[in-house]
Design a protein around this motif. Structure first.
Motif, mmCIF file in Angstrom:
data_model
loop_
_atom_site.group_PDB
_atom_site.id
_atom_site.type_symbol
_atom_site.label_atom_id
_atom_site.label_comp_id
_atom_site.label_asym_id
_atom_site.label_seq_id
_atom_site.Cartn_x
_atom_site.Cartn_y
_atom_site.Cartn_z
ATOM 1 N N LEU A 47 0.258 -11.015 -5.892
ATOM 2 C CA LEU A 47 0.258 -9.874 -4.963
ATOM 3 C C LEU A 47 -0.854 -8.882 -5.304
ATOM 4 C CD1 LEU A 47 4.106 -9.222 -4.667
ATOM 5 C CD2 LEU A 47 2.613 -10.029 -2.847
ATOM 6 N N LEU A 48 -1.082 -8.655 -6.603
ATOM 7 C CA LEU A 48 -2.088 -7.666 -7.000
ATOM 8 C C LEU A 48 -3.514 -8.113 -6.669
ATOM 9 C CD1 LEU A 48 -0.633 -6.468 -10.425
ATOM 10 C CD2 LEU A 48 -0.746 -5.172 -8.280
ATOM 11 N N GLU A 49 -3.677 -9.421 -6.458
ATOM 12 C CA GLU A 49 -5.016 -9.908 -6.095
ATOM 13 C C GLU A 49 -5.364 -9.590 -4.637
ATOM 14 O OE1 GLU A 49 -6.220 -13.829 -7.111
ATOM 15 O OE2 GLU A 49 -5.383 -13.710 -9.133
ATOM 16 N N ILE A 50 -4.375 -9.171 -3.860
ATOM 17 C CA ILE A 50 -4.647 -8.801 -2.462
ATOM 18 C C ILE A 50 -5.175 -7.368 -2.464
ATOM 19 C CG2 ILE A 50 -3.666 -8.506 -0.152
ATOM 20 C CD1 ILE A 50 -1.398 -10.417 -1.073
ATOM 21 N N ARG A 51 -6.402 -7.207 -2.006
ATOM 22 C CA ARG A 51 -7.077 -5.907 -2.133
ATOM 23 C C ARG A 51 -6.890 -5.048 -0.878
ATOM 24 N NH1 ARG A 51 -7.490 -6.043 -7.470
ATOM 25 N NH2 ARG A 51 -8.668 -7.842 -8.223
ATOM 26 N N ASP A 52 -5.680 -4.743 -0.552
ATOM 27 C CA ASP A 52 -5.457 -3.758 0.519
ATOM 28 C C ASP A 52 -4.266 -2.888 0.129
ATOM 29 O OD1 ASP A 52 -3.031 -4.999 1.270
ATOM 30 O OD2 ASP A 52 -4.011 -6.277 2.752
ATOM 31 N N HIS A 53 -3.915 -1.963 1.007
ATOM 32 C CA HIS A 53 -2.907 -0.973 0.636
ATOM 33 C C HIS A 53 -1.578 -1.163 1.376
ATOM 34 C CE1 HIS A 53 -5.848 1.101 -1.773
ATOM 35 N NE2 HIS A 53 -6.693 1.100 -0.757
ATOM 36 N N TYR A 54 -1.372 -2.346 1.955
ATOM 37 C CA TYR A 54 -0.081 -2.608 2.603
ATOM 38 C C TYR A 54 0.995 -2.812 1.522
ATOM 39 C CZ TYR A 54 -2.613 -3.345 6.996
ATOM 40 O OH TYR A 54 -3.393 -3.179 8.114
ATOM 41 N N PRO A 55 2.263 -2.493 1.843
ATOM 42 C CA PRO A 55 3.346 -2.635 0.852
ATOM 43 C C PRO A 55 3.505 -4.070 0.353
ATOM 44 C CG PRO A 55 4.085 -1.350 2.752
ATOM 45 C CD PRO A 55 2.744 -1.911 3.114
ATOM 46 N N LYS A 56 3.798 -4.177 -0.942
ATOM 47 C CA LYS A 56 3.959 -5.488 -1.577
ATOM 48 C C LYS A 56 5.302 -5.519 -2.311
ATOM 49 C CE LYS A 56 -1.058 -5.803 -2.116
ATOM 50 N NZ LYS A 56 -1.358 -4.517 -1.437
ATOM 51 N N TYR A 57 6.052 -6.617 -2.096
ATOM 52 C CA TYR A 57 7.406 -6.719 -2.650
ATOM 53 C C TYR A 57 7.601 -8.030 -3.401
ATOM 54 C CZ TYR A 57 8.615 -3.029 0.714
ATOM 55 O OH TYR A 57 8.660 -1.860 1.433
ATOM 56 N N VAL A 58 8.370 -7.955 -4.476
ATOM 57 C CA VAL A 58 8.970 -9.154 -5.064
ATOM 58 C C VAL A 58 10.470 -8.998 -4.873
ATOM 59 C CG1 VAL A 58 9.421 -10.468 -7.174
ATOM 60 C CG2 VAL A 58 7.149 -9.505 -6.778
ATOM 61 N N VAL A 59 11.061 -9.935 -4.140
ATOM 62 C CA VAL A 59 12.501 -9.895 -3.855
ATOM 63 C C VAL A 59 13.185 -10.902 -4.768
ATOM 64 C CG1 VAL A 59 14.273 -10.233 -2.091
ATOM 65 C CG2 VAL A 59 12.060 -9.255 -1.460
ATOM 66 N N THR A 60 14.218 -10.439 -5.479
ATOM 67 C CA THR A 60 14.833 -11.262 -6.517
ATOM 68 C C THR A 60 16.354 -11.141 -6.510
ATOM 69 O OG1 THR A 60 14.969 -11.595 -8.913
ATOM 70 C CG2 THR A 60 14.475 -9.376 -8.164
ATOM 71 N N LEU A 61 16.998 -12.158 -7.087
ATOM 72 C CA LEU A 61 18.457 -12.110 -7.273
ATOM 73 C C LEU A 61 18.819 -11.326 -8.523
ATOM 74 C CD1 LEU A 61 20.248 -15.529 -6.554
ATOM 75 C CD2 LEU A 61 20.701 -13.300 -5.548
ATOM 76 N N ASP A 62 17.809 -10.948 -9.295
ATOM 77 C CA ASP A 62 18.029 -10.219 -10.535
ATOM 78 C C ASP A 62 18.280 -8.738 -10.225
ATOM 79 O OD1 ASP A 62 17.965 -9.061 -13.031
ATOM 80 O OD2 ASP A 62 16.288 -10.292 -13.744
ATOM 81 N N GLU A 63 19.542 -8.361 -10.272
ATOM 82 C CA GLU A 63 19.955 -7.013 -9.849
ATOM 83 C C GLU A 63 19.370 -5.916 -10.731
ATOM 84 O OE1 GLU A 63 24.226 -4.956 -8.573
ATOM 85 O OE2 GLU A 63 24.191 -6.830 -9.703
ATOM 86 N N LEU A 64 19.137 -6.248 -11.984
ATOM 87 C CA LEU A 64 18.703 -5.228 -12.952
ATOM 88 C C LEU A 64 17.188 -5.064 -13.010
ATOM 89 C CD1 LEU A 64 21.160 -6.141 -15.854
ATOM 90 C CD2 LEU A 64 21.433 -4.356 -14.116
ATOM 91 N N ALA A 65 16.478 -5.884 -12.254
ATOM 92 C CA ALA A 65 15.014 -5.890 -12.368
ATOM 93 C C ALA A 65 14.334 -4.882 -11.446
ATOM 94 C CB ALA A 65 14.480 -7.279 -12.062
ATOM 95 N N ALA A 66 15.092 -4.236 -10.563
ATOM 96 C CA ALA A 66 14.501 -3.345 -9.560
ATOM 97 C C ALA A 66 13.595 -2.306 -10.217
ATOM 98 C CB ALA A 66 15.598 -2.663 -8.763
ATOM 99 N N GLY A 67 12.451 -2.065 -9.581
ATOM 100 C CA GLY A 67 11.508 -1.093 -10.125
ATOM 101 C C GLY A 67 10.173 -1.206 -9.431
ATOM 102 N N ASN A 68 9.129 -0.729 -10.127
ATOM 103 C CA ASN A 68 7.790 -0.716 -9.545
ATOM 104 C C ASN A 68 6.790 -1.093 -10.636
ATOM 105 O OD1 ASN A 68 5.175 0.264 -8.595
ATOM 106 N ND2 ASN A 68 6.327 1.263 -6.965
ATOM 107 N N ILE A 69 6.021 -2.143 -10.402
ATOM 108 C CA ILE A 69 5.019 -2.560 -11.392
ATOM 109 C C ILE A 69 3.651 -2.527 -10.722
ATOM 110 C CG2 ILE A 69 4.233 -4.430 -12.897
ATOM 111 C CD1 ILE A 69 7.146 -5.358 -13.096
ATOM 112 N N ASN A 70 2.825 -1.555 -11.130
ATOM 113 C CA ASN A 70 1.463 -1.402 -10.580
ATOM 114 C C ASN A 70 1.448 -1.357 -9.052
ATOM 115 O OD1 ASN A 70 0.394 -1.446 -13.181
ATOM 116 N ND2 ASN A 70 0.183 -3.678 -13.169
ATOM 117 N N GLY A 71 2.464 -0.714 -8.483
ATOM 118 C CA GLY A 71 2.511 -0.566 -7.028
ATOM 119 C C GLY A 71 3.267 -1.676 -6.315
ATOM 120 N N VAL A 72 3.641 -2.732 -7.051
ATOM 121 C CA VAL A 72 4.464 -3.798 -6.457
ATOM 122 C C VAL A 72 5.935 -3.428 -6.655
ATOM 123 C CG1 VAL A 72 5.132 -6.226 -6.583
ATOM 124 C CG2 VAL A 72 2.726 -5.573 -6.870
#
Length: 399
Positions: free
Chosen positions: A360-385
Motif C-alpha cells: 500500500l505504501l508504494e502507491i504514491r497518492d493520498h487516497y485512503p489505504k486500509y488493511v482489513v483483518t480478523l485480528d481485533e487487537l491490531a487496529a491502528g495506523n501505520i505510516n498513514g495506513v
C-alpha cells in the motif's frame, strides 16, 4: 418482516421517476421481500392498495408459457382508471419478451414499475433494445453484516460471535432468519445452489455434459480470490484427462455470472491507469455457496474474507478492481465517482502486515489505504495506513 433500509431508501429515491427499476440478484437473496417492503411503504405513504399491482411470475404458474401480450393484457385489465398504478413484477424473466410488455406499460399507462429477476433472461440484450435509457439496475446482494446483526438482534450474541457465524453461514436471509446449525445452513444453501445450477443454467442453456460443467464450477469455487484465466481451467481439466474448449469455458463463466452466482473482478493497472482484460478474479454471491459444496475449511477463510469485503464495497456503491502496481498486487481498488480507496485483506497480523502495508505504501497518492483483518487487537495506523478490524470495516457507514 425485517426491513432492509438500504434497498428501501434506494427505491424511494427513484419513486415516480419514469424509469423501470430492475432489482437483480441470485435466487433467495431477498428480492421478493424487498418488493413486499416497498408495497407496505407505498400504502403507508398514502397510495391506495388497489393501485398497487403485485404479480409473481414463476414457471410453475403457466405450463404453456406466458407471452408478453398475455402479461400486458393481464396487468392492463387490473387498471380501471387513469390514476397512477404501481407495478411490482416479481421474477419477470420467466415471461418471454417481458421487456416489450413493460415498455408498453411504461409508455401507454400511468405507471411506476419495479421488476425483479434472478437469471440471464433478465439481463438479455432485449433490455437494451426496448428499454434503452429507461431503466435503472439495482443489484441485490445477500445480507450485509449490519443487516445480519439486525436479523439476529434477539439472539443476545456479541458482535464478535455474530461475525464468526456470518463468516461461516453466509448471508442468505432464509438462513439468517432461523437458528440453524452449520450443517443445516449448508443444506439449505445447497438447495439454492442446485436450483440455480439446474433451472437457471443447465436447463436454460441445454448443457448435456453436466459433470464437466460441474467440474468447471467447482474449479471456480475452489479458486475464489485467486487470479486465473479460461486457459488455466482448460489446462487443469486436461491434467484430469478431460477435454473442453476455451470458448466453452468462457460460456460457462458467463452463464454463472448471468445467474448471479459469481461476480467478475477485473484488474486495474495503477501505473497505466487502465483496466486489464486478463487474469481476473471471481467472487461468489455468498461465502456459504463455497462451504455448502466443499465444507467449511479454516484454510479457506482468508479468501472468503476477501469475498465478504468485495461485496461490502459493492453494496456501498463502489466499482471494485484488483490493483496491479508493477509486480505488486493490491486486493481492491474501490472507486466511487471521484473517491478512491485501497484495501488489503488479511486474516491475521502481524505476520502478514509487513507485506500488506508495504504494498500500500508504494502507491504514491493520498487516497485512503486500509488493511482489513480478523485480528481485533491490531487496529491502528501505520505510516498513514489504517489497520481496521473486519467487523468495524463492515459496519462503517463511510470510509
Amino acid at each position: 418482516m425485517i426491513i432492509r433500509p438500504h434497498y428501501l431508501d434506494m427505491l424511494k429515491t427513484y419513486r415516480d421517476v419514469p424509469l423501470v427499476k430492475i432489482l437483480a440478484g441470485v435466487r433467495r437473496c431477498g428480492k421478493s421481500t424487498i418488493l413486499e417492503m416497498l408495497q407496505n411503504d407505498l400504502i403507508k405513504s398514502g397510495v391506495s392498495a388497489d393501485h398497487i399491482i403485485n404479480m409473481r411470475y414463476t414457471s410453475e404458474d403457466f405450463d404453456d408459457g406466458m407471452t408478453d401480450k398475455d402479461m400486458y393484457k393481464s396487468i392492463k385489465e387490473k387498471m380501471t382508471d387513469s390514476e397512477r398504478y404501481y407495478l411490482l413484477l416479481d421474477e419477470v424473466q420467466e415471461v418471454m419478451g417481458w421487456e416489450k410488455a413493460v415498455n408498453s406499460l411504461l409508455e401507454n399507462a400511468n405507471t411506476d414499475i419495479y421488476v425483479t429477476g434472478s437469471n440471464s433472461k433478465l439481463m438479455s440484450s432485449e433490455i437494451s433494445t426496448y428499454l434503452t435509457g429507461r431503466y435503472i439496475s439495482i443489484p441485490v446482494f445477500t445480507l450485509s453484516f449490519s443487516e445480519y446483526i439486525e436479523f439476529k438482534k434477539a439472539s443476545g450474541r456479541t458482535t464478535k460471535e455474530l461475525l464468526t457465524e456470518y463468516i461461516h453461514n453466509g448471508g442468505f436471509p432464509i438462513v439468517a432468519l432461523s437458528n440453524f446449525d452449520e450443517s443445516a445452513a449448508y443444506q439449505i444453501v445447497e438447495g439454492i445452489y442446485n436450483s440455480v445450477i439446474t433451472n437457471d443454467i443447465t436447463k436454460r442453456h441445454n448443457i448435456t455434459n453436466f459433470d464437466l460443467f460441474n467440474r468447471v464450477v467447482k474449479y471456480v469455487i475452489e479458486n475464489v480470490g485467486k487470479t486465473f484465466s479460461a486457459n488455466a481451467i482448460v489446462k487443469f481439466l486436461k491434467s484430469e484427462g478431460r477435454s473442453l474448449s476455451v470458448e466453452a469455458v468462457y460460456n460457462y463463466l458467463e452463464w454463472l455470472e448471468k445467474a448471479f452466482v459469481i461476480y467478475r473482478c477485473q484488474r486495474y493497472d495503477l501505473q497505466g491507469k487502465s483496466v486489464l482484460k486478463t487474469q481476473e478474479k471471481f467472487y461468489l454471491a455468498d461465502a456459504s455457496l463455497k462451504y455448502c459444496i466443499m465444507g467449511f475449511n479454516p484454510k479457506s477463510v482468508a479468501a472468503m474474507l476477501e469475498n465478504i469485503v468485495y461485496f461490502e464495497l459493492r453494496r456501498k456503491g463502489y466499482d471494485v478492481y484488483i490493483g496491479k502496481n508493477e509486480t505488486k498486487e493490491i486486493d481492491f481498488v474501490a472507486v466511487r465517482r471521484d473517491e478512491r480507496i485501497y484495501v488489503q485483506v488479511c486474516r491475521n497480523l502481524p505476520e502478514e502486515s509487513d507485506r500488506e502495508i508495504a504494498n500500500l505504501l508504494e502507491i504514491r497518492d493520498h487516497y485512503p489505504k486500509y488493511v482489513v483483518t480478523l485480528d481485533e487487537l491490531a487496529a491502528g495506523n501505520i505510516n498513514g495506513v489504517k489497520i481496521v478490524y473486519l467487523a468495524d470495516f463492515l459496519l462503517a457507514e463511510n470510509y
